[in-house]
Design an enzyme around this catalytic site. Structure first.
Site, PDB file in Angstrom:
ATOM      1  N   LYS A   1       0.841  -1.210   0.000  1.00  0.00           N
ATOM      2  CA  LYS A   1       0.000   0.000   0.000  1.00  0.00           C
ATOM      3  C   LYS A   1       0.870   1.251   0.000  1.00  0.00           C
ATOM      4  O   LYS A   1       0.624   2.195  -0.760  1.00  0.00           O
ATOM      5  CB  LYS A   1      -0.927  -0.016   1.230  1.00  0.00           C
ATOM      6  CG  LYS A   1      -2.047  -1.051   1.134  1.00  0.00           C
ATOM      7  CD  LYS A   1      -2.788  -1.248   2.459  1.00  0.00           C
ATOM      8  CE  LYS A   1      -3.827  -2.358   2.324  1.00  0.00           C
ATOM      9  NZ  LYS A   1      -4.555  -2.645   3.577  1.00  0.00           N
TER      10      LYS A   1
ATOM     11  N   GLN B   1      -4.388  -1.403   9.680  1.00  0.00           N
ATOM     12  CA  GLN B   1      -4.389  -2.726   9.059  1.00  0.00           C
ATOM     13  C   GLN B   1      -4.988  -3.752  10.024  1.00  0.00           C
ATOM     14  O   GLN B   1      -4.634  -3.802  11.206  1.00  0.00           O
ATOM     15  CB  GLN B   1      -2.958  -3.126   8.675  1.00  0.00           C
ATOM     16  CG  GLN B   1      -2.850  -4.418   7.908  1.00  0.00           C
ATOM     17  CD  GLN B   1      -3.499  -4.366   6.518  1.00  0.00           C
ATOM     18  OE1 GLN B   1      -3.624  -3.315   5.913  1.00  0.00           O
ATOM     19  NE2 GLN B   1      -3.914  -5.522   6.029  1.00  0.00           N
TER      20      GLN B   1
ATOM     21  N   ASP C   1     -10.541   3.285   4.583  1.00  0.00           N
ATOM     22  CA  ASP C   1     -11.023   1.904   4.475  1.00  0.00           C
ATOM     23  C   ASP C   1     -12.553   1.855   4.379  1.00  0.00           C
ATOM     24  O   ASP C   1     -13.120   0.829   4.001  1.00  0.00           O
ATOM     25  CB  ASP C   1     -10.600   1.088   5.708  1.00  0.00           C
ATOM     26  CG  ASP C   1      -9.453   0.134   5.424  1.00  0.00           C
ATOM     27  OD1 ASP C   1      -9.282  -0.263   4.257  1.00  0.00           O
ATOM     28  OD2 ASP C   1      -8.739  -0.217   6.380  1.00  0.00           O
TER      29      ASP C   1
HETATM   30  N1  GUN Z   1      -7.028  -6.749   6.279  1.00  0.00           N
HETATM   31  C1  GUN Z   1      -7.522  -7.460   5.246  1.00  0.00           C
HETATM   32  N2  GUN Z   1      -8.174  -6.657   4.396  1.00  0.00           N
HETATM   33  C2  GUN Z   1      -8.090  -5.416   4.890  1.00  0.00           C
HETATM   34  C3  GUN Z   1      -8.562  -4.157   4.450  1.00  0.00           C
HETATM   35  O1  GUN Z   1      -9.213  -3.995   3.422  1.00  0.00           O
HETATM   36  N3  GUN Z   1      -8.253  -3.101   5.229  1.00  0.00           N
HETATM   37  C4  GUN Z   1      -7.550  -3.235   6.375  1.00  0.00           C
HETATM   38  N4  GUN Z   1      -7.319  -2.145   7.085  1.00  0.00           N
HETATM   39  N5  GUN Z   1      -7.106  -4.385   6.819  1.00  0.00           N
HETATM   40  C5  GUN Z   1      -7.366  -5.469   6.072  1.00  0.00           C
END
Ligand code: GUN
Length: 279
Positions: A49, A93, A116
């Protein structure tokens, strides 16, 4: 054989559009990613990311906190990021280590910086007013973008979503509903899943069990969106058995289907959050 719906060209189109919008801004939007602990998958995702954000020309900061970080400490950091006018997007995350209340953490993020789309305010905006009003969850938003790109009609069609997570299944159902599909959400307690999935003209699978979706569960001519990405040894496997491609009209491959879209939509949310908040 089914048409393969690749995510990369769609993600590239998203990045090109974002680059144009960034060039018009008098500031550089910033994304802050918070990671707690050293879960290997999370370490890899967070790195990806941040790398993609920088490649696009965003400012990107990773806050890597130790496994034993307390909830109060994490909430303090989020409070600082909320208050900092230079911070446009905040992402924590998941999963968080046991002992930290995930819902409480997600609710602490300012909704206007919640890239998110997991804050209840954004969830509420999605379900009550539809996509594009608040900040929408990245994976289902990326799927909608792919379906539009490949000109898959949704209006009036039967859509079945397998999986009811807050990250994929539930927001996916909301988005398909706003696109005027007739939506059913199935899950681990659904009885006779195969009878239900066989009705689907659009079948979205977000289960994470490699190969569980058998050809016999798919309606001939259906569009299958495979969101299951499970690492088995060195391979990434989707929910769909390889034989599904012989029955469906179109399938998103794993890897290379939905995957590339999720980071693209995260960066789209970051640019959108910046444009809205900074005017
Ligand atoms: N863990 C797995 N998928 C995601 C996501 O889309 N966002 C976040 N923050 N954590 C994740």
């Amino acid at each position: 054989m089914a048409e393969l719906l690749y995510g990369e060209p769609v993600a590239e189109a998203v990045y090109a559009e974002l680059a144009r919008r960034l060039a018009a801004l008098p500031y550089t939007p910033s994304l802050h990613v918070v990671r707690v602990g050293e879960d290997p998958a999370s370490v890899a995702y967070v790195r990806l990311k941040a790398k993609r954000a920088r490649r696009l020309g965003l400012l990107s900061t990773v806050h890597a906190l130790p496994e034993d970080t307390g909830e109060a400490e994490l909430l303090d950091l989020i409070g600082e990021l909320n208050a900092d006018p230079e911070v446009d997007g905040i992402l924590v995350q998941l999963p968080l280590p046991p002992g930290i209340d995930t819902a409480r953490v997600l609710e602490a993020i300012h909704p206007d910086k919640d890239v998110d789309g997991f804050h209840p305010v954004n969830v509420g905006r999605l379900w009550s007013r539809g996509p594009g009003v608040g900040l929408d969850p990245c994976t289902p938003a990326g799927i909608m973008r792919m379906l539009a790109h490949y000109r898959i009609p949704l209006e009036g069609r039967r859509a079945v979503v397998v999986g009811r997570s807050n990250i994929v299944g539930k927001p996916m159902a909301a988005m398909l509903l706003f696109a005027n599909a007739t939506v059913t959400v199935a899950h681990s307690r659904t009885r006779d899943l195969a009878a239900l999935t066989r009705e689907a003209e659009i079948l979205v699978s977000a289960v994470g069990r490699p190969g569980y979706l058998k050809p016999s569960m798919v309606r001939p001519g259906a569009v299958v969106v495979d969101v299951g990405i499970t690492r088995v040894g060195t391979r990434l496997l989707g929910d769909a058995d390889p034989g599904v491609a012989e029955v469906a009209a179109a399938v998103t491959p794993v890897p290379g289907g939905v995957g590339p879209m999720t980071v693209a939509m995260l960066l789209a949310n970051t640019v959108r959050a910046a444009e809205r908040r900074r005017g």
